[in-house]
Design an enzyme around this catalytic site. Structure first.
Site, PDB file in Angstrom:
ATOM      1  CG  ASP A   1      -7.135 -14.491  23.490  1.00  0.00           C
ATOM      2  OD1 ASP A   1      -6.166 -13.686  23.546  1.00  0.00           O
ATOM      3  OD2 ASP A   1      -7.947 -14.484  22.553  1.00  0.00           O
TER       4      ASP A   1
ATOM      5  CD  GLU B   1       0.336 -11.422  25.069  1.00  0.00           C
ATOM      6  OE1 GLU B   1       0.951 -10.601  24.411  1.00  0.00           O
ATOM      7  OE2 GLU B   1       0.807 -12.007  26.057  1.00  0.00           O
TER       8      GLU B   1
ATOM      9  CD  GLU C   1       4.139 -12.498  16.776  1.00  0.00           C
ATOM     10  OE1 GLU C   1       3.942 -11.399  16.199  1.00  0.00           O
ATOM     11  OE2 GLU C   1       4.194 -12.601  18.013  1.00  0.00           O
TER      12      GLU C   1
HETATM   13  C1  BGC Z   1       1.310 -13.191  21.080  1.00  0.00           C
HETATM   14  C2  BGC Z   1       1.436 -14.092  22.289  1.00  0.00           C
HETATM   15  C3  BGC Z   1       2.889 -14.419  22.569  1.00  0.00           C
HETATM   16  C4  BGC Z   1       3.739 -13.154  22.604  1.00  0.00           C
HETATM   17  C5  BGC Z   1       5.209 -13.478  22.693  1.00  0.00           C
HETATM   18  C6  BGC Z   1       2.174 -11.977  21.287  1.00  0.00           C
HETATM   19  O1  BGC Z   1       2.054 -11.140  20.179  1.00  0.00           O
HETATM   20  O2  BGC Z   1      -0.039 -12.801  20.901  1.00  0.00           O
HETATM   21  O3  BGC Z   1       0.757 -15.307  22.089  1.00  0.00           O
HETATM   22  O4  BGC Z   1       2.975 -15.082  23.789  1.00  0.00           O
HETATM   23  O5  BGC Z   1       3.521 -12.410  21.453  1.00  0.00           O
HETATM   24  O6  BGC Z   1       5.616 -14.320  21.669  1.00  0.00           O
END
Ligand code: BGC
Length: 384
Positions: A163, A166, A322
């Site tokens: 998803d 990931e 994030e």
């Molecule tokens: C997230 C993803 C994202 C990636 C890069 C991962 O930790 O779960 O959604 O695409 O980081 O930002």
């Protein structure tokens, strides 16, 4: 003066994304975070391009679409093989499918990753069409890659895969389906496909809609994966900006209600209950997706609260992370991730992009604004 897209944080976000976009057109996920450096994701990148397009950075968005097109056309043989094998009843293993992320030069890189994810391939199609509607553009140079993507998605959309986070490759995820359907419908509606391909894209999108109604909805709201009873913060994107579910519909309202009640605390949205990644904090990009959906559903005051929470997560240097750890679902799991990968990815370009995207929508919908909504079609030939 547009309030939300000209603030110091917005200016920093615009400049940061512009400065970090690579000569090839890729958007790095994060310049500093150990596990992400050197890679560009189709998912993050497509939403970043959509935000840059929405704030008027058309050239940046187009350079990203050029990068996507180069990545895809250089794999035309592999995509043709995947499609042929699938049609022959021999769908290739997940490891043979297209990855979620590529190096800036368009390679797969040497690091293992949770790679088979379908959503980004739908999202880049959707973002490209949104961009063409806003700014107009000659699509000829992207059309071979669009056709390859449509063939790949039409053959593969019903497969389980990782998803947005990931995870859970054993399930078919509703957010992923929303991205795929939004992309297929966008390129079909925009007239970018030949007849047979357009029929295939529309049939797949219709099948996705039927499936989501039957198994991806519970008690009137969208759920995390087919057959699940849980929800996921990414589902807000299905309402807006993707428009897979009308924000003002019953399903839209019920989904907003459950995302607010189950996943959002003081304006900060979690990915899902049970998240343990860095302790399972709140994600500014998800608050922005929820804000976009609330705004589209008519609740501007709530959208502003969500925007302000997201903006409040910026560091003193105006970098957006994030996630933040002020409200953790699984506090004891945080250390494990810090030991493994270092502190939370900061800056994360996708976080900056979503703040810009919600800001652009807030500015465009400002009660006294004479700014046209960035979603207004500018190309008459692309009537929705
Ligand atoms: C997230 C993803 C994202 C990636 C890069 C991962 O930790 O779960 O959604 O695409 O980081 O930002």
């Amino acid at each position: 003066m547009p309030r939300y897209t000209s603030s110091p944080l917005a200016e920093h976000s615009r400049a940061l994304i512009g400065r970090l976009q690579t000569p090839e057109g890729a958007y790095p996920a994060s310049p500093t975070f150990s596990a992400y450096t050197g890679y560009c994701w189709f998912r993050d990148g497509a939403f970043i391009a959509d935000a840059m397009s929405a704030i008027g950075e058309a050239e940046s968005a187009e350079r990203f679409f050029d990068w996507c097109a180069a990545v895809l056309t250089s794999r035309a043989d592999r995509i043709g093989w995947i499609v042929a094998e699938t049609r022959a009843g021999r769908p290739p293993a997940g490891a043979q499918m297209l990855p979620a992320r590529y190096t800036f030069a368009g390679g797969v890189g040497d690091d293992d990753w949770w790679d088979f994810q379908l959503d980004g391939y739908g999202t880049w199609l959707w973002a490209l069409v949104e961009h063409v509607r806003r700014h107009g553009a000659d699509t000829a140079r992207w059309e071979p890659a669009i056709a390859l993507t449509v063939d790949y998605l039409v053959a593969s959309w019903d497969r389980s895969c990782y998803d947005w986070w990931e995870e859970h490759s054993e399930h078919v995820h509703v957010s992923t389906l929303a991205c795929v359907a939004a992309g297929l419908e966008a390129v079909a509606d925009a007239g970018l496909l030949d007849g047979a391909r357009e029929d295939g894209a529309r049939a797949a999108a219709a099948a996705i809609r039927a499936l989501v109604q039957e198994r991806g909805t519970l008690a009137g709201h969208l759920v995390k994966w087919l057959g699940s009873t849980a929800v996921d913060g990414s589902l807000a994107a299905a309402l807006s900006p993707l428009g897979f579910v009308a924000p003002g519909s019953e399903t839209g309202a019920a989904t907003l209600d459950v995302l607010e009640r189950h996943l959002t605390v003081d304006g900060g949205t979690h990915r899902y209950l049970g998240d343990t990644f860095f302790g399972g904090g709140q994600w500014p990009l998800l608050s922005c997706f929820l804000g976009l959906a609330q705004l589209a559903a008519g609740d501007r005051a709530r959208a502003i609260e969500l925007y302000e929470w997201a903006a409040s997560t910026a560091t003193d240097g105006l970098d957006l992370p994030e996630q933040v750890g002020s409200h953790l679902i699984a506090p004891r799991m945080r250390r494990e991730w810090v030991d493994r990968w270092g502190t939370v990815a900061t800056p994360l370009l996708w976080s900056h992009a979503m703040l810009l995207r919600l800001g652009a929508e807030l500015d465009a919908s400002e009660p006294d604004s004479d700014t046209h909504s960035d979603t207004a079609p500018v190309l008459e030939g692309l009537a929705r």
